[in-house]
Design a protein around this motif. Structure first.
Motif, PDB file in Angstrom:
ATOM      1  N   LEU A  14       0.825  -1.204   0.000  1.00 52.05           N
ATOM      2  CA  LEU A  14       0.000   0.000   0.000  1.00 52.05           C
ATOM      3  C   LEU A  14       0.862   1.258   0.000  1.00 52.05           C
ATOM      4  N   TYR A  15       1.989   1.193   0.701  1.00 51.03           N
ATOM      5  CA  TYR A  15       2.919   2.331   0.675  1.00 51.03           C
ATOM      6  C   TYR A  15       3.479   2.522  -0.738  1.00 51.03           C
ATOM      7  N   GLN A  18       0.812   3.983  -3.105  1.00 50.06           N
ATOM      8  CA  GLN A  18       0.567   5.409  -2.884  1.00 50.06           C
ATOM      9  C   GLN A  18       1.755   6.239  -3.363  1.00 50.06           C
ATOM     10  N   ASP A  19       2.956   5.750  -3.106  1.00 55.09           N
ATOM     11  CA  ASP A  19       4.160   6.492  -3.466  1.00 55.09           C
ATOM     12  C   ASP A  19       4.357   6.571  -4.974  1.00 55.09           C
ATOM     13  N   TYR A  21       2.017   5.517  -7.540  1.00 52.73           N
ATOM     14  CA  TYR A  21       0.864   5.723  -8.423  1.00 52.73           C
ATOM     15  C   TYR A  21      -0.154   6.717  -7.878  1.00 52.73           C
ATOM     16  N   GLY A  22       0.002   7.100  -6.615  1.00 52.81           N
ATOM     17  CA  GLY A  22      -0.900   8.091  -6.037  1.00 52.81           C
ATOM     18  C   GLY A  22      -2.244   7.552  -5.569  1.00 52.81           C
ATOM     19  N   TYR A  23      -2.391   6.245  -5.519  1.00 52.23           N
ATOM     20  CA  TYR A  23      -3.633   5.637  -5.034  1.00 52.23           C
ATOM     21  C   TYR A  23      -3.471   5.290  -3.553  1.00 52.23           C
ATOM     22  N   ASP A  24      -4.367   5.822  -2.727  1.00 55.25           N
ATOM     23  CA  ASP A  24      -4.272   5.587  -1.285  1.00 55.25           C
ATOM     24  C   ASP A  24      -5.358   4.603  -0.852  1.00 55.25           C
ATOM     25  N   ASN A  26      -5.031   2.955   2.120  1.00 55.61           N
ATOM     26  CA  ASN A  26      -4.750   2.686   3.531  1.00 55.61           C
ATOM     27  C   ASN A  26      -5.985   2.746   4.412  1.00 55.61           C
ATOM     28  N   ASN A 198     -10.984   9.303  -7.363  1.00 60.37           N
ATOM     29  CA  ASN A 198     -10.629   8.537  -6.165  1.00 60.37           C
ATOM     30  C   ASN A 198     -11.291   9.174  -4.950  1.00 60.37           C
ATOM     31  N   ALA A 201      -9.049  10.249  -2.001  1.00 55.21           N
ATOM     32  CA  ALA A 201      -7.995  11.266  -2.088  1.00 55.21           C
ATOM     33  C   ALA A 201      -8.388  12.540  -2.808  1.00 55.21           C
TER      34      ALA A 201
END
Length: 272
Positions: A14-15, A18-19, A21-24, A26, A198, A201
């Motif tokens: 998940l980190y 997000q880092d 591709y920008g998909y969170d 969490n 999304n 976010a």
């Protein structure tokens, strides 16, 4: 030996996501998310977590598959017919008083509910002054929804749902069939905008009279649910409507004070 992605490994994934591709993800419900990640891990037969992680980090095409597999896309036309009957009787007559109607389908999946709404609006003689915004985190399902093409095998069930929702026309008049597929009336698309969005976010992008987000929030943790309700509050004009899924509710949300439930079919109206 069967391998599974552990909680610690999932946190790493998940980190990375997000880092890179920008998909969170969490704040998504962890148990459900972990089941879907492990299903993909087993389905694609990775020999180790390290290779699974490396593939996700380095292969953008495979990341597209990851998004497609871990997002939930269960939907149908006129799903829960009583909900659509409530829209016909309790919501559309009030929306008819507006000069222009903007509807947001948040988490539209493959688009069946968007086309259901278009049919309702046409039958209420409101489609000509309406625009339906359909968004989902998954680009593949957004593309499919925008095509207006669906499998013929579901049409019998969808027709039954339509009749139970108060439909009085021949359901097949809304589409043309061929090669086990159906194409819905292309004139509907003049009133639709499809895009990725999304909920976890991204911010509000318009002011709406009706937001439909059914059976999406059940996959979010409470904190993310609260953030999404705030997003919907920001996105709805006063006296606008919010429609949720059968297992979802505003009642325990801080935003609840701004809304009044107007139908047992999980429809609220923004009163403040």
């Amino acid at each position: 030996m069967t391998l599974f992605v552990t909680d610690e490994e999932m946190a790493l994934l998940l980190y990375d996501i997000q880092d890179l591709y920008g998909y969170d993800f969490n704040a998504y419900a962890k148990a459900s998310l972990k089941r879907r990640i492990n299903r993909l891990f087993a389905l694609d037969r990775f020999p180790s977590f390290a290779e699974f992680r490396f593939r996700l980090r380095t292969d953008t095409a495979y990341f597209g598959r990851f998004i497609e597999q871990i997002t939930v896309n269960v939907t149908e036309m006129f799903r829960d017919p009583a909900f659509y009957l409530a829209l016909r009787k309790e919501v559309l007559p009030l929306l008819a008083t507006y000069p222009f109607i903007r509807v947001w389908h948040a988490g539209c999946s493959t688009g069946e509910e968007v086309y259901s709404m278009a049919i309702l609006l046409r039958e209420a003689n409101l489609l000509h002054k309406s625009i339906l915004y359909a968004t989902d985190i998954n680009p593949q399902v957004v593309q499919q929804a925008a095509s207006g093409v669906f499998s013929m095998q579901h049409m019998k069930q969808y027709s039954e749902n339509y009749i139970l929702s108060g439909g009085r026309h021949d359901f097949s008049s809304y589409y043309t069939a061929g090669n086990n597929k159906v194409l819905f009336d292309v004139s509907f698309k003049k009133h639709m905008v499809f895009s990725t969005h999304n909920l976890a976010a991204e911010s509000s992008f318009n002011e709406f009279q009706l937001i439909v987000c059914r059976n999406v929030l059940i996959y979010f943790e409470k904190e993310l649910q609260a953030r999404v309700f705030d997003l919907f509050d920001t996105s709805l004009e006063r006296l606008g409507f919010l429609a949720l899924g059968s297992k979802e509710s505003l009642r325990l949300s801080p935003a609840n004070a701004k809304f009044r439930q107007v139908s047992e079919q999980k429809i609220w109206r923004k009163v403040i």
